[in-house]
Enzyme design. Sequence first.
Site, mmCIF file in Angstrom:
data_model
loop_
_atom_site.group_PDB
_atom_site.id
_atom_site.type_symbol
_atom_site.label_atom_id
_atom_site.label_comp_id
_atom_site.label_asym_id
_atom_site.label_seq_id
_atom_site.Cartn_x
_atom_site.Cartn_y
_atom_site.Cartn_z
ATOM 1 N N ASP A 9 9.143 4.882 3.944
ATOM 2 C CA ASP A 9 8.564 4.199 2.793
ATOM 3 C C ASP A 9 7.224 4.858 2.456
ATOM 4 O O ASP A 9 6.565 5.435 3.326
ATOM 5 C CB ASP A 9 8.381 2.721 3.141
ATOM 6 N N ASP A 11 4.335 3.439 -0.088
ATOM 7 C CA ASP A 11 3.191 2.533 -0.216
ATOM 8 C C ASP A 11 3.182 1.526 0.928
ATOM 9 O O ASP A 11 4.170 0.817 1.163
ATOM 10 C CB ASP A 11 3.243 1.802 -1.555
#
Length: 357
Positions: A9, A11
Site C-alpha cells: 500500500d 498512503d
Amino acid sequence: MNDKILFIDRDGTLIHEPKDNFQIDSLDKLLLEPYVIPTLIALKNIKFKFIIVTNQNGLGTDLFPKTKFNKPHQFMIQIFKSQGIKFDQILICPHLPEDQCNCRKPKTGLISCWLKNKSLDMPNSYVIGDRDTDIQFAHNIGIQGIKYHQIHFNWKKIHKYLMQNSHRVAHIQRITNETNVDVKIWLNQCDQNKINTGIHFFDHMLEQIAIHAKIRMHIITKGDLHIDDHHTIEDTALSLGEALNQALGDKRGIGRFGFTLPMDESIAQCILDLSGRTYFDYQAEYSLQKIGNFSTHMIEHFFRSLSSKMHCTLHLKVIGNNDHHKAESLFKSFGKSLNQAIYIQHNQIPSSKGILL
C-alpha cells in the site's frame, strides 16, 4: 521459478497519510514512513519484488486532479529510485467506493494478470498495508497480509519478520556411535527432496511427509543396519523433529493446529498442536512385523521420538486391513496436518500467552 512479491500500500504505509483530506496532493505533504528505505533495500537483497497497490479516491476528477497527484508521487518514486529501490508495477484504483469497480482493494482486479498467470510464489508473497482492507485483499489473493503500524508493527519489525520468514530453514547433524544423521529442512519450499536412510520403505514414508506438508527435506542417515533398523529410525526422527522445531522459530503467524483423515480402506487420524508442550498418543495395530525392510513397531517409536523433539502434541490413530496402507496413511496424514499447522496466516503468536514454548 515464481516471483516473491510484496504488494505494498502507498498512503499510510510507504508514506505518511495526512488526516485533513487523506490526499498527498503537494510536496509539503510528502513524508516517508520511518525505516522504509533500509527495509526495502534489505528485502530486495533477498529477491523480493515490489508492487504498489493503492486506492486513490476520485483520482482524475475535481475531487483529486491528476496534476496534484503526479508531482509528489513522481518525487516519491525518484527518492526510492535514488536508493536503488524499484517498483515493478504501480497499480492505482482511481474509483470511489460507490462506483463498485472490480479494482478497488480489497477486490483483486488490479492484479488479475498475476493470478491468471499463476506466477506468484504464494507462500513467500505478502500484502503490506495499514488498513483492514489490505488484510482482506491479501486473503482474497490467498497470501499472507501484514498490517503496518508505525509503532506496533513498523518497517523495522516487518524487516525482522520477513527476514526470519524468508528462511524458515534448519540444518541438524547428529553423530553417535550408532548413526550419522544429516537433516536439512525448508518450510517455505517444496519438491527436490533427497532422502536416503538405507531403509527403502522408510524413505518412502519420509517423502510422504515432505510431499503432503509441502516442504523440502534433505535427509541422509547412515546407521548400524547390520544390527537392525531401530537406531536409524530413532535418530532420524529425533533429528527431523529438532529441525522442524528450529525452522519454525518463534512460530509467529502459524496456524498452530492441524488435523486430517485420509486413505483407501484405511482411516488415519492425525491431530497436531505445535504448542511447545510434548504429548503423544498412538493407536494402531499391524498384522505384519515388517513392511519391506521396515519394522512396523518402529512407526510408533518414530512419531514418539519426532514429537519429543518438535515439542508438540500429537495424536495418531489408524484402522484398516492393509498394513502398507495403514502405515502410509499415518505418514501422509501427519504431513497434511503439518502443512496446516506451519502455514503462516498472520503475524501474531498463536497463543493468548504471547509465546509458544
